[in-house]
Design an enzyme around this catalytic site. Structure first.
Site, mmCIF file in Angstrom:
data_model
loop_
_atom_site.group_PDB
_atom_site.id
_atom_site.type_symbol
_atom_site.label_atom_id
_atom_site.label_comp_id
_atom_site.label_asym_id
_atom_site.label_seq_id
_atom_site.Cartn_x
_atom_site.Cartn_y
_atom_site.Cartn_z
ATOM 1 N N MET A 1 -6.166 14.337 6.609
ATOM 2 C CA MET A 1 -6.322 13.945 5.209
ATOM 3 C C MET A 1 -6.194 12.426 5.072
ATOM 4 S SD MET A 1 -4.202 16.994 3.279
ATOM 5 C CE MET A 1 -4.804 16.468 1.648
ATOM 6 N N SER A 2 -7.326 11.783 4.823
ATOM 7 C CA SER A 2 -7.344 10.329 4.686
ATOM 8 C C SER A 2 -7.031 9.871 3.277
ATOM 9 C CB SER A 2 -8.717 9.789 5.086
ATOM 10 O OG SER A 2 -9.702 10.200 4.139
ATOM 11 N N GLY A 3 -7.014 10.799 2.323
ATOM 12 C CA GLY A 3 -6.816 10.425 0.929
ATOM 13 C C GLY A 3 -8.107 10.307 0.165
ATOM 14 N N GLY A 4 -9.246 10.476 0.850
ATOM 15 C CA GLY A 4 -10.547 10.419 0.196
ATOM 16 C C GLY A 4 -11.001 11.781 -0.282
ATOM 17 N N VAL A 5 -12.154 11.806 -0.952
ATOM 18 C CA VAL A 5 -12.637 13.046 -1.541
ATOM 19 C C VAL A 5 -13.043 14.055 -0.468
ATOM 20 C CG1 VAL A 5 -14.999 12.178 -1.811
ATOM 21 C CG2 VAL A 5 -14.192 14.040 -3.268
ATOM 22 N N CYS B 1 -11.618 -0.092 7.969
ATOM 23 C CA CYS B 1 -10.339 0.067 7.264
ATOM 24 C C CYS B 1 -9.377 -1.088 7.491
ATOM 25 C CB CYS B 1 -9.692 1.398 7.621
ATOM 26 S SG CYS B 1 -9.151 1.543 9.342
ATOM 27 N N CYS C 1 -12.050 5.103 16.893
ATOM 28 C CA CYS C 1 -10.977 5.766 16.155
ATOM 29 C C CYS C 1 -11.100 7.282 16.282
ATOM 30 C CB CYS C 1 -11.007 5.350 14.690
ATOM 31 S SG CYS C 1 -9.660 6.023 13.697
ATOM 32 N N GLY D 1 -13.177 15.971 7.363
ATOM 33 C CA GLY D 1 -14.187 15.893 6.317
ATOM 34 C C GLY D 1 -15.468 15.226 6.752
#
Length: 409
Positions: free
Chosen positions: A23-27, A212, A116, A140
């Site tokens: 979970m990267s925090g994006g949609v 990033c 990465c 995702g």
């Protein structure tokens, strides 16, 4: 949505299947976690802190920043799933940031997102998922994992505008067997619609655009900070060695670049043809000098049948993608060592293109496809033209591919 979020290759029922979601925090990753939870899987969310996010305070859309960790935690709370933030800063710096800087020092144009995925997410995080007793690691990414006759295969996403298969070419067969990509069958618009339906606060969050750890987009300053002296000035020369001007660091240029050269007065536009970092020279020339139809690659990761099974040195016909934003072109791949499965799969290879391409840059990836399937790929080490080779072999009655195959036998 039922088929789109099913996990192929897993025998257990969803309620008996533990899935770790990156979970990267994006949609995208948030919707992945939500759909897995909705289907009844036991979901554990993991967010990686990859660099000092204090440097990116207030920066929207840059993955792994402080805001993104907060957003991932909010989504996990909304879903009622376990969520962990892991400090991967040191391994990220060693595996990705240092490699990024050193690649520029070698005159290459790196792709840190591939490193990465290869060295942090699909190696270190995957092992963490196994340690947690997970049956799969889901991300995702817009790519498809399909079951083939010989096992899992990596395929392009259904939405060509969102396809990320180029960036995942280094995924090994062993890793692919453990990975899941639930969004690969969805168009991006449907992903955002799902985020709204599921009540996720990140539904309208913009996609990340920058690297990033380079939130301002100024990668040269990052490289110079990491490697003092990397931006030492030097000469801009033409193909004959004639000095046309000066530059403020080879790291600011890439093969195929036209804008920002700071030289003029020529009859035709000039492009960066090659970089000579040891001499601190940028070599420029006309567009015709960029035409390359032979590409040498290293660290080949091959996901299909071993290359040496092609037999008789004829190579394997493939579609080759040389830049993430460029369409694939037809050609053939030849292993550097005929008759060695190990060398063919993990070593070097040669790509012969059916027609020359422009701006083939060392450090970028060359990814081979058969239709939608990713066969494998490697890092571009060098590129040249077969024109001179054709002349040299014409008298011997050999075609360039056949001469190559004989030389490798």
């Amino acid at each position: 949505m039922q088929n789109a979020v099913s996990l192929p290759g897993l025998a257990k029922a969803p309620q008996d299947t533990r899935v770790v979601v990156a979970m990267s925090g994006g949609v995208n990753s948030s919707v992945t976690a939500a759909l897995m939870t909705e289907r009844g899987y036991e979901v554990i969310g993991i967010t990686l802190q990859l660099y000092d996010h204090g440097q990116a305070v207030g920066k929207k859309g840059a993955c792994c920043a402080g805001q993104d960790i907060y957003d991932a935690r909010r989504v996990a709370d909304r879903l009622g799933i376990a969520h962990y933030v892991l400090d991967y800063e040191s391994r990220f710096r060693e595996s990705v940031i240092d490699d990024f800087a050193d690649s520029y020092l070698r005159g290459e144009t790196p792709i840190p997102c591939v490193r990465c995925n290869q060295r942090v997410k699909f190696r270190d995080l995957l092992e963490t998922a196994r340690d947690l007793g997970a049956d799969a690691l889901a991300t995702g990414h817009y790519v498809q994992r399909l079951e083939g006759a010989a096992g899992p295969e990596l395929h392009r996403a259904v939405d060509p505008a969102r396809d990320q298969s180029y960036f995942l070419f280094a995924t090994t067969a062993e890793q692919l067997a453990f990975l899941q990509f639930p969004l690969g069958g969805l168009p991006k618009a449907e992903t955002r619609a799902e985020a709204e339906r599921l009540g996720l606060a990140v539904a309208d969050k913009p996609d990340s655009q920058d690297i990033c750890f380079v939130p301002t987009g100024g990668y040269a300053s990052v490289v110079e900070k990491l490697r003092p002296g990397a931006a030492d000035p030097g000469e801009i020369v033409d193909l004959t060695g004639r000095v046309l001007g000066r530059h403020e660091g080879v790291i600011r240029y890439t093969v195929g670049q036209r804008r920002g050269l700071g030289v003029g007065g020529t009859a035709e536009p000039l492009y960066v043809v090659r970089l000579e970092p040891e001499a601190r020279r940028v070599v420029v020339g006309p567009k015709t000098a960029l035409a390359k139809d032979r590409v040498e690659i290293r660290q080949l990761n091959w996901l299909a049948a071993p290359l040496d099974e092609a037999g008789d040195g004829a190579g394997i016909p493939v579609e080759i993608k040389l830049r993430s934003a460029q369409p694939p072109v037809p050609g053939r791949i030849y292993p550097a060592k005929q008759g060695s499965g190990e060398g063919a799969e993990r070593g070097a290879a040669t790509l012969l293109l059916d027609r020359p391409q422009y701006g083939v840059a060392p450090g970028q990836a060359a990814v081979c496809y058969a239709g939608s399937r990713v066969l494998g790929g490697g890092w571009i080490a060098a590129a040249d033209s077969r024109a001179a080779e054709d002349v040299a072999t014409a008298d011997a009655g050999l075609t360039a591919p056949r001469a190559l195959a004989r030389a490798q036998a």
